[in-house]
Design an enzyme around this catalytic site. Structure first.
Site, PDB file in Angstrom:
ATOM      1  N   LYS A   3      40.662  44.945  42.309  1.00 40.22           N
ATOM      2  CA  LYS A   3      40.222  43.922  41.233  1.00 40.22           C
ATOM      3  C   LYS A   3      39.000  42.959  41.310  1.00 40.22           C
ATOM      4  O   LYS A   3      38.848  41.932  40.963  1.00 40.22           O
ATOM      5  CB  LYS A   3      41.530  42.840  41.283  1.00 40.22           C
ATOM      6  CG  LYS A   3      42.726  43.603  41.123  1.00 40.22           C
ATOM      7  CD  LYS A   3      43.953  42.521  41.238  1.00 40.22           C
ATOM      8  CE  LYS A   3      44.480  42.475  42.559  1.00 40.22           C
ATOM      9  NZ  LYS A   3      45.676  41.684  42.817  1.00 40.22           N
TER      10      LYS A   3
ATOM     11  N   ASP B  83      52.425  40.989  45.991  1.00 38.87           N
ATOM     12  CA  ASP B  83      53.082  40.243  44.815  1.00 38.87           C
ATOM     13  C   ASP B  83      54.085  41.322  44.140  1.00 38.87           C
ATOM     14  O   ASP B  83      55.162  40.643  43.484  1.00 38.87           O
ATOM     15  CB  ASP B  83      52.062  39.942  43.523  1.00 38.87           C
ATOM     16  CG  ASP B  83      51.104  41.232  43.252  1.00 38.87           C
ATOM     17  OD1 ASP B  83      51.180  42.340  44.003  1.00 38.87           O
ATOM     18  OD2 ASP B  83      50.352  40.980  42.548  1.00 38.87           O
TER      19      ASP B  83
HETATM   20  C1  BGC Z   1      46.487  45.765  44.512  1.00 40.17           C
HETATM   21  C2  BGC Z   1      47.993  45.593  44.604  1.00 40.17           C
HETATM   22  C3  BGC Z   1      48.729  44.431  43.852  1.00 40.17           C
HETATM   23  C4  BGC Z   1      48.254  44.813  42.422  1.00 40.17           C
HETATM   24  C5  BGC Z   1      48.880  43.681  41.461  1.00 40.17           C
HETATM   25  C6  BGC Z   1      46.254  45.856  42.900  1.00 40.17           C
HETATM   26  O1  BGC Z   1      44.993  45.923  42.597  1.00 40.17           O
HETATM   27  O2  BGC Z   1      45.971  46.833  45.038  1.00 40.17           O
HETATM   28  O3  BGC Z   1      48.255  45.308  46.012  1.00 40.17           O
HETATM   29  O4  BGC Z   1      49.886  44.651  43.858  1.00 40.17           O
HETATM   30  O5  BGC Z   1      46.646  44.687  42.237  1.00 40.17           O
HETATM   31  O6  BGC Z   1      48.336  42.524  41.763  1.00 40.17           O
END
Ligand code: BGC
Length: 430
Positions: free
Chosen positions: A152, A188
């Protein structure tokens, strides 16, 4: 400007019924490989958490970090699935925290925790804290785990490979906060599953479709390799799939472009076709290369606005395009933009449906029980047709049996679920 007809591009983005079935098979095989410790694009991380009983009680603090905004909550679990009204404070991370050194990030969080505790009269007495940290973490216990990689757009230095609970504890000490006991660290998706299943015993899948995307589900312990003493009384454990990294998907050249421009090329391929951080970028790439080259800064929110446009002359779509640098547009161009947005978002929803189908069949091959899927995230909540398209995708796969699968928007579950998971973990510890 590319001369490929729009119809052809839209067809390439389509996921047919047979492609859905192929995805179910391929996702299932990657899940099995990941669980057995073989090489797989799915990390299948054991979380050391199981579904709550609904009887967890007490006052807990939760820290929910998974994007540029993070939240701190304190709340009372009253048992029988009841929760008191939480006290909440939200904060925003700056570039310094997102991409600076490890201390920048964790010192900032610790200082805001201190502020929260002091504002809510919680400094002094001991409190258990549930820490939702929504990135791929290789857990070795309910409150220990090393960050595998950032997703992200995060890139804070010095965190990959380190135990994030230890980093937070050390920052708390530096900041003079000595009364917090981090009894659980969780993803999450796990928080979302916990929050919903506190009230609904059928909830066995948690999903996030927001900036990023991921899912977790409840697995039989004997199917998970490498887990010896889990302390789980139920004989089950929640697995954090990290489905965002699933890579057995057909990529178009637009996907390749978005991937190349990202902070983590080659990784999180499913996430880049499904989540809010990328849907708009894919649509922009198609629009820019085919019909409206000046367009820049197209987001998933713009897509939602366009896909909600019911005006006859698509004037709202025209307004969105204008705000993004396309001064004038014909009705034909506006209609094509709308079709592209629909094709990109419905592909995302169908991929989600196929993966959910695989998870349900893994747990319950004949779909003989009811399953509740707890889902949170802005794309699921706010996009006009995403949720509907997931349901339609499941119906296509399961026919009438799809009625045994319930999708529930579980708002803010990741924070509440942190408190519930912290409660379960601290009870085990006592
Ligand atoms: C992460 C996850 C997370 C998801 C939603 C992803 O980029 O790798 O760990 O649950 O985003 O937030």
């Amino acid at each position: 400007m590319d001369k490929t007809p729009i119809d052809k591009i839209i067809k390439d983005l389509d996921i047919s019924a047979s492609e859905m079935r192929r995805l179910v098979k391929s996702f299932t095989s990657e899940m099995r490989r990941g669980l057995s410790g073989a090489r797989s694009s799915l990390k299948m991380i054991p979380t050391y958490a199981s579904q709550p009983t609904g009887e967890e009680t007490g006052e807990f603090i939760a820290l929910d970090l998974g994007g540029t905004n993070f939240r701190i909550l304190s709340l009372e679990l009253k048992g029988e699935g009841r929760i008191g009204k939480p006290a909440i404070m939200s904060f925003k991370l700056g570039q310094k925290e997102i991409s600076g050194g490890e201390n920048n990030l964790f010192d900032f969080i610790a200082s805001r925790l201190k502020l929260f505790l002091s504002k809510n009269d919680l400094l002094g007495a001991k409190h258990f804290l549930g820490f939702t940290f929504s990135f791929p973490v290789k857990q070795t216990g309910i409150a220990t785990g090393d960050l595998v990689c950032w997703t992200k757009g995060f890139s804070a230095k010095g965190v990959i490979g380190k135990d994030v609970v230890r980093l937070l504890n050390e920052a708390l000490i530096r900041c003079g906060v000595g009364n917090l006991n981090i009894s659980a660290m969780l993803n999450d998706t796990v928080g979302t599953l916990a929050a919903e299943s506190y009230e609904d015993r059928n909830c066995d899948i948690g999903v996030i479709i927001g900036t990023g995307t991921n899912a977790c589900y409840s697995e039989t312990l004997s199917n998970i390799s490498g887990i010896k003493n889990s302390g789980s009384a139920s004989g089950r454990m929640i697995i954090n799939i990290e489905w965002g990294n699933f890579d057995k998907l057909k990529k178009t050249r637009f996907d390749l472009e978005v991937d190349e421009m990202s902070s983590n090329p080659g990784e999180q391929i499913l996430e880049k076709m499904v989540s809010g951080m990328y849907l708009g970028q894919i649509a922009e790439s198609v629009i820019r290369q085919t019909i409206a080259s000046p367009i820049r800064g197209f987001t998933t929110e713009h897509m939602s606005r366009i896909e909600s446009d019911v005006s006859k002359d698509l004037s709202n779509t025209g307004r969105v395009l204008k705000s993004l640098g396309v001064k004038t547009s014909t009705l034909k161009v506006r209609a094509e933009v709308l079709s592209i947005c629909k094709a990109v978002s419905s592909r995302g929803a169908r991929i989600v449906a196929a993966c959910l189908g695989a998870i349900i069949l893994k747990m319950d091959p004949k779909i003989s029980s009811s399953h509740t899927i707890a889902i949170d995230g802005t794309v699921y909540e706010k996009h006009p047709t995403f949720a509907k398209n997931i349901r339609a995708g499941l119906k296509g796969l399961f026919g009438r049996k799809a009625s045994r699968v319930k999708l529930v928007l579980t708002k803010d579950g990741s924070g509440i679920g942190a408190a519930i998971t912290a409660a379960a973990a601290s009870n085990n510890r006592r």
